[in-house]
Design a protein around this motif. Structure first.
Motif, PDB file in Angstrom:
ATOM      1  N   PHE A 167       7.340  -0.523  -5.258  1.00 46.13           N
ATOM      2  CA  PHE A 167       8.437   0.107  -5.991  1.00 46.13           C
ATOM      3  C   PHE A 167       9.767  -0.564  -5.653  1.00 46.13           C
ATOM      4  N   LEU A 168       9.970  -0.817  -4.357  1.00 47.42           N
ATOM      5  CA  LEU A 168      11.261  -1.265  -3.859  1.00 47.42           C
ATOM      6  C   LEU A 168      11.670  -2.638  -4.382  1.00 47.42           C
ATOM      7  N   ASP A 169      10.727  -3.598  -4.422  1.00 44.03           N
ATOM      8  CA  ASP A 169      11.136  -4.946  -4.832  1.00 44.03           C
ATOM      9  C   ASP A 169      11.637  -4.970  -6.271  1.00 44.03           C
ATOM     10  N   GLY A 170      10.927  -4.300  -7.173  1.00 41.48           N
ATOM     11  CA  GLY A 170      11.358  -4.264  -8.571  1.00 41.48           C
ATOM     12  C   GLY A 170      12.653  -3.488  -8.761  1.00 41.48           C
ATOM     13  N   PHE A 171      12.762  -2.362  -8.061  1.00 41.90           N
ATOM     14  CA  PHE A 171      13.974  -1.534  -8.171  1.00 41.90           C
ATOM     15  C   PHE A 171      15.199  -2.314  -7.706  1.00 41.90           C
ATOM     16  N   LEU A 172      15.093  -2.958  -6.539  1.00 42.28           N
ATOM     17  CA  LEU A 172      16.231  -3.702  -6.002  1.00 42.28           C
ATOM     18  C   LEU A 172      16.560  -4.925  -6.855  1.00 42.28           C
ATOM     19  N   ALA A 173      15.526  -5.587  -7.368  1.00 42.50           N
ATOM     20  CA  ALA A 173      15.768  -6.763  -8.212  1.00 42.50           C
ATOM     21  C   ALA A 173      16.591  -6.382  -9.433  1.00 42.50           C
ATOM     22  N   ARG A 174      16.237  -5.264 -10.062  1.00 41.24           N
ATOM     23  CA  ARG A 174      16.985  -4.828 -11.236  1.00 41.24           C
ATOM     24  C   ARG A 174      18.371  -4.293 -10.849  1.00 41.24           C
ATOM     25  N   LEU A 191      10.700 -16.741  -9.620  1.00 44.30           N
ATOM     26  CA  LEU A 191       9.705 -16.609  -8.554  1.00 44.30           C
ATOM     27  C   LEU A 191       9.245 -15.166  -8.407  1.00 44.30           C
ATOM     28  N   GLY A 192      10.184 -14.231  -8.500  1.00 44.53           N
ATOM     29  CA  GLY A 192       9.844 -12.816  -8.386  1.00 44.53           C
ATOM     30  C   GLY A 192       8.900 -12.354  -9.481  1.00 44.53           C
ATOM     31  N   ARG A 193       9.054 -12.938 -10.679  1.00 42.71           N
ATOM     32  CA  ARG A 193       8.177 -12.571 -11.793  1.00 42.71           C
ATOM     33  C   ARG A 193       6.756 -13.065 -11.565  1.00 42.71           C
ATOM     34  N   ILE A 194       6.579 -13.986 -10.619  1.00 38.00           N
ATOM     35  CA  ILE A 194       5.233 -14.438 -10.248  1.00 38.00           C
ATOM     36  C   ILE A 194       4.764 -13.693  -8.998  1.00 38.00           C
ATOM     37  N   LEU A 195       5.656 -13.582  -7.998  1.00 37.11           N
ATOM     38  CA  LEU A 195       5.281 -12.962  -6.726  1.00 37.11           C
ATOM     39  C   LEU A 195       4.873 -11.494  -6.875  1.00 37.11           C
ATOM     40  N   ASP A 196       5.667 -10.720  -7.625  1.00 37.38           N
ATOM     41  CA  ASP A 196       5.425  -9.279  -7.719  1.00 37.38           C
ATOM     42  C   ASP A 196       4.050  -8.965  -8.312  1.00 37.38           C
ATOM     43  N   PRO A 197       3.710  -9.484  -9.500  1.00 38.28           N
ATOM     44  CA  PRO A 197       2.374  -9.171 -10.023  1.00 38.28           C
ATOM     45  C   PRO A 197       1.249  -9.788  -9.191  1.00 38.28           C
ATOM     46  N   THR A 198       1.514 -10.945  -8.556  1.00 34.57           N
ATOM     47  CA  THR A 198       0.488 -11.554  -7.700  1.00 34.57           C
ATOM     48  C   THR A 198       0.199 -10.645  -6.513  1.00 34.57           C
ATOM     49  N   ALA A 199       1.255 -10.132  -5.890  1.00 30.70           N
ATOM     50  CA  ALA A 199       1.077  -9.206  -4.761  1.00 30.70           C
ATOM     51  C   ALA A 199       0.331  -7.956  -5.210  1.00 30.70           C
ATOM     52  N   ASP A 200       0.673  -7.439  -6.393  1.00 31.54           N
ATOM     53  CA  ASP A 200      -0.018  -6.262  -6.926  1.00 31.54           C
ATOM     54  C   ASP A 200      -1.503  -6.529  -7.117  1.00 31.54           C
ATOM     55  N   SER A 215       8.334  -8.821  -1.672  1.00 28.61           N
ATOM     56  CA  SER A 215       7.050  -9.168  -2.297  1.00 28.61           C
ATOM     57  C   SER A 215       6.189  -9.998  -1.351  1.00 28.61           C
ATOM     58  N   VAL A 216       6.813 -10.935  -0.626  1.00 25.79           N
ATOM     59  CA  VAL A 216       6.066 -11.750   0.346  1.00 25.79           C
ATOM     60  C   VAL A 216       5.521 -10.865   1.461  1.00 25.79           C
ATOM     61  N   VAL A 217       6.343  -9.919   1.932  1.00 26.55           N
ATOM     62  CA  VAL A 217       5.882  -8.987   2.970  1.00 26.55           C
ATOM     63  C   VAL A 217       4.688  -8.194   2.452  1.00 26.55           C
ATOM     64  N   ARG A 218       4.716  -7.797   1.168  1.00 25.34           N
ATOM     65  CA  ARG A 218       3.589  -7.049   0.609  1.00 25.34           C
ATOM     66  C   ARG A 218       2.318  -7.888   0.622  1.00 25.34           C
ATOM     67  N   ILE A 219       2.435  -9.179   0.354  1.00 24.72           N
ATOM     68  CA  ILE A 219       1.260 -10.051   0.397  1.00 24.72           C
ATOM     69  C   ILE A 219       0.706 -10.108   1.821  1.00 24.72           C
ATOM     70  N   VAL A 220       1.591 -10.157   2.827  1.00 23.70           N
ATOM     71  CA  VAL A 220       1.144 -10.134   4.226  1.00 23.70           C
ATOM     72  C   VAL A 220       0.463  -8.796   4.530  1.00 23.70           C
ATOM     73  N   LEU A 221       1.039  -7.708   4.020  1.00 24.53           N
ATOM     74  CA  LEU A 221       0.451  -6.383   4.247  1.00 24.53           C
ATOM     75  C   LEU A 221      -0.954  -6.272   3.654  1.00 24.53           C
ATOM     76  N   VAL A 222      -1.205  -7.005   2.574  1.00 24.98           N
ATOM     77  CA  VAL A 222      -2.547  -7.015   1.976  1.00 24.98           C
ATOM     78  C   VAL A 222      -3.558  -7.507   3.004  1.00 24.98           C
ATOM     79  N   ALA A 223      -3.245  -8.612   3.666  1.00 27.42           N
ATOM     80  CA  ALA A 223      -4.160  -9.166   4.671  1.00 27.42           C
ATOM     81  C   ALA A 223      -4.325  -8.204   5.848  1.00 27.42           C
ATOM     82  N   VAL A 224      -3.219  -7.593   6.276  1.00 30.09           N
ATOM     83  CA  VAL A 224      -3.273  -6.647   7.394  1.00 30.09           C
ATOM     84  C   VAL A 224      -4.135  -5.441   7.017  1.00 30.09           C
TER      85      VAL A 224
END
Length: 195
Positions: free
Chosen positions: A49-56, A64-73, A15-24
């Motif tokens: 897809f991957l972060d949620g799939f792997l988390a489950r 933290l993931g429940r905040i990071l994932d939708p924030t990144a989205d 999820s953190v990598v996705r936030i970085v990818l947003v800026a890129v």
């Protein structure tokens, strides 16, 4: 599924990598490096897809993931729609529809947090709508001023995905408001019980 307080999990890192990818992606879009921007957007879509799939799958659902994932989205959606709007690739009304939904959900989530209720789980409907947007926006991007029919299909598809996106958003709002009401009821019952 129970949520843990763990921070350093692979799904959270994704999820953190996705936030970085947003800026890129935003930087590449502004620089009109369209090929690389599409690659980065595709990587962000896969990571969603991957972060949620792997988390489950690995039992690593975290607070933290429940905040990071939708924030990144939300960040990715905002950067994509504003970037595509700036390049005149998508219509302004579609941007307003999507951003209005995100503002509505954001305000209600802040309200929920102020009342100390947990944020709702991301739903399959919400994920499906976001995934559809991740398909149709790149299609609009690559077909713009190249293949008019594909561009039209992409805008129609994104518009239909926006309807589902709103449907999921209303579900999140109802969930948060229900949790707030349940919390208030529980507090009242606790105050009313004899000491």
């Amino acid at each position: 599924m129970e949520t843990s307080r763990a921070i350093w999990t692979i799904p959270n890192l994704i999820s953190v990598v996705r936030i970085v990818l947003v800026a890129v992606f935003g930087a590449l879009l502004v620089a009109e490096q369209d090929g690389w921007a599409i690659v980065v957007l595709a990587a962000a879509g896969v990571s969603d897809f991957l972060d949620g799939f792997l988390a489950r799958r690995w039992g690593q659902v975290t607070q933290l993931g429940r905040i990071l994932d939708p924030t990144a989205d939300r960040l990715l959606t905002i950067v994509v729609v504003l970037g595509l709007l700036a390049r005149d690739i998508i219509p302004w009304w579609l941007v307003l529809v999507l951003l209005a939904r995100d503002v509505m959900v954001g305000v209600v989530l802040l309200y929920g947090w102020s009342k100390r209720v947990r944020s709702p789980h991301v739903t399959y409907v919400g994920k499906a709508a976001t995934a559809a947007l991740y398909v149709f926006f790149p299609l609009a991007y690559v077909s713009f001023e190249r293949v008019d029919v594909l561009h039209t299909i992409a805008i129609v598809g994104a518009s239909l995905a926006a309807v589902v996106y709103w449907w999921a958003g209303v579900g999140y709002v109802r969930d948060v408001l229900s949790r707030v009401a349940d919390s208030a009821r529980a507090a009242e019952e606790s105050d009313a019980s004899p000491a």
